[in-house]
Design an enzyme around this catalytic site. Structure first.
Site, mmCIF file in Angstrom:
data_model
loop_
_atom_site.group_PDB
_atom_site.id
_atom_site.type_symbol
_atom_site.label_atom_id
_atom_site.label_comp_id
_atom_site.label_asym_id
_atom_site.label_seq_id
_atom_site.Cartn_x
_atom_site.Cartn_y
_atom_site.Cartn_z
ATOM 1 N N ASP A 73 -12.383 9.117 8.132
ATOM 2 C CA ASP A 73 -12.487 8.907 9.578
ATOM 3 C C ASP A 73 -13.197 10.060 10.316
ATOM 4 O OD1 ASP A 73 -11.439 6.383 9.707
ATOM 5 O OD2 ASP A 73 -9.403 7.008 10.211
ATOM 6 N N LYS B 139 -10.487 2.733 16.950
ATOM 7 C CA LYS B 139 -10.543 2.340 15.536
ATOM 8 C C LYS B 139 -10.374 0.823 15.401
ATOM 9 C CE LYS B 139 -10.300 3.262 10.983
ATOM 10 N NZ LYS B 139 -9.451 4.002 10.070
ATOM 11 N N ASN C 85 -0.485 3.865 1.388
ATOM 12 C CA ASN C 85 -1.148 4.585 2.473
ATOM 13 C C ASN C 85 -0.591 4.075 3.814
ATOM 14 O OD1 ASN C 85 -2.944 5.348 4.504
ATOM 15 N ND2 ASN C 85 -4.718 5.297 3.127
ATOM 16 N N ARG D 97 -11.042 -2.895 8.620
ATOM 17 C CA ARG D 97 -9.675 -3.373 8.351
ATOM 18 C C ARG D 97 -9.226 -4.328 9.455
ATOM 19 N NH1 ARG D 97 -8.144 1.050 7.358
ATOM 20 N NH2 ARG D 97 -8.554 0.773 5.152
ATOM 21 N N ASP E 245 -8.101 -3.605 -0.412
ATOM 22 C CA ASP E 245 -8.808 -2.519 -1.068
ATOM 23 C C ASP E 245 -10.052 -2.236 -0.232
ATOM 24 O OD1 ASP E 245 -8.474 -0.959 -3.631
ATOM 25 O OD2 ASP E 245 -10.606 -1.421 -3.712
ATOM 26 N N THR F 33 0.841 -1.191 0.000
ATOM 27 C CA THR F 33 0.000 0.000 0.000
ATOM 28 C C THR F 33 0.877 1.241 0.000
ATOM 29 O OG1 THR F 33 -1.738 1.214 1.199
ATOM 30 C CG2 THR F 33 -0.157 0.035 2.542
HETATM 31 P P1 ITT Z 1 -3.426 2.063 -1.544
HETATM 32 O O1 ITT Z 1 -4.265 1.857 -2.768
HETATM 33 O O2 ITT Z 1 -2.032 2.476 -1.835
HETATM 34 O O3 ITT Z 1 -3.491 0.896 -0.586
HETATM 35 P P2 ITT Z 1 -5.513 3.942 -0.790
HETATM 36 O O4 ITT Z 1 -5.710 4.819 0.398
HETATM 37 O O5 ITT Z 1 -5.725 4.543 -2.141
HETATM 38 O O6 ITT Z 1 -4.044 3.304 -0.689
HETATM 39 P P3 ITT Z 1 -7.763 2.263 -1.359
HETATM 40 O O7 ITT Z 1 -7.587 2.290 -2.838
HETATM 41 O O8 ITT Z 1 -8.171 0.965 -0.723
HETATM 42 O O9 ITT Z 1 -6.423 2.674 -0.613
HETATM 43 O O10 ITT Z 1 -8.764 3.428 -0.993
HETATM 44 C C1 ITT Z 1 -9.556 3.356 0.107
HETATM 45 C C2 ITT Z 1 -10.049 4.763 0.425
HETATM 46 O O11 ITT Z 1 -11.258 4.618 1.204
HETATM 47 C C3 ITT Z 1 -9.071 5.511 1.313
HETATM 48 O O12 ITT Z 1 -8.177 6.299 0.567
HETATM 49 C C4 ITT Z 1 -10.001 6.341 2.190
HETATM 50 O O13 ITT Z 1 -10.383 7.525 1.529
HETATM 51 C C5 ITT Z 1 -11.222 5.430 2.330
HETATM 52 N N1 ITT Z 1 -11.040 4.555 3.513
HETATM 53 C C6 ITT Z 1 -10.820 3.217 3.507
HETATM 54 N N2 ITT Z 1 -10.655 2.759 4.759
HETATM 55 C C7 ITT Z 1 -10.749 3.834 5.557
HETATM 56 C C8 ITT Z 1 -10.645 4.022 6.942
HETATM 57 O O14 ITT Z 1 -10.358 3.037 7.759
HETATM 58 N N3 ITT Z 1 -10.806 5.254 7.429
HETATM 59 C C9 ITT Z 1 -11.062 6.293 6.624
HETATM 60 N N4 ITT Z 1 -11.168 6.209 5.300
HETATM 61 C C10 ITT Z 1 -11.000 4.989 4.760
#
Ligand code: ITT
Length: 181
Positions: A139, A159, A4, A165, A60, A2
């Site tokens: 969040d 959380k 993130n 997650r 994802d 990831t």
């Molecule tokens: P990677 O693809 O690099 O893993 P990303 O953040 O883009 O990073 P995703 O494509 O899975 O990951 O996008 C999920 C999005 O959904 C994330 O960017 C947030 O905006 C939202 N999201 C997912 N889980 C979340 C959480 O626990 N808390 C807040 N927002 C969340």
């Protein structure tokens, strides 16, 4: 895998008590056009496992708002980067039904074994305004069912108690302990 750091840290916190160690691979995933989180995660994890010749965990996730027919769902990352939390709140202005859920699809792919998939979901509501400074993404506006504060107000323990997650990664940990140790 990831880009993130928050997602990685949450995964690490969940796996730590099980004695499972992971490392962050900050590489961009190939995201297929699909509304199915599980298909997106599986494709990207399998491609990365081949490319790096190692076991890859890839998750994802997305926020699904009922009154918006599930939007932003698989497009949550893009929607967060474009209209953001306040943009989403504007789309929901004057809506009293504020049910939503977060969903996570986790794929574990390896160059040898078949891919394993785990999922996690947390129901809740969208607040009327952002609150709290912790966490990431949506969040500040998500209140899990049974609680009175947003994920961003609650902090890490809060959380991890509720999150989609944490649920998915705990399922992975139990599977790993059952089959690999
Ligand atoms: P990677 O693809 O690099 O893993 P990303 O953040 O883009 O990073 P995703 O494509 O899975 O990951 O996008 C999920 C999005 O959904 C994330 O960017 C947030 O905006 C939202 N999201 C997912 N889980 C979340 C959480 O626990 N808390 C807040 N927002 C969340």
């Amino acid at each position: 895998m990831t880009q993130n750091r928050h997602k990685y840290q949450e995964a690490r916190r969940t796996l730590d008590p099980f004695g499972i160690k992971i490392r962050m691979l900050a590489s961009p995933k190939t995201e297929i056009q699909s509304t199915n989180l599980s298909k997106i995660a599986k494709f990207a994890a399998e491609e990365a496992a081949k490319k790096y010749n190692r076991t890859v965990l890839l998750e994802d996730s997305g926020l699904f708002v009922k009154v918006l027919n599930g939007f932003p769902g698989p497009f949550s990352s893009y929607v967060h980067d474009t209209i953001g939390v306040r943009g989403l709140l504007r789309l929901m202005a004057r809506q009293t039904r504020r049910d939503a859920y977060f969903q996570a699809s986790l794929a574990v792919a390896s160059p040898r074994d078949s891919t394993q998939e785990f999922s996690g979901k947390v129901d809740g509501t969208i607040s009327h305004k952002p609150a709290g400074k912790q966490g990431f993404g949506f969040d500040p506006i998500f209140i899990p069912r049974g609680a009175r504060k947003t994920f961003a107000q609650g902090g890490t323990e809060f959380k991890d108690k509720y999150s989609h997650r944490a649920i998915a990664f705990r399922k992975l940990a139990l599977w790993y302990i059952r089959t690999k140790t």
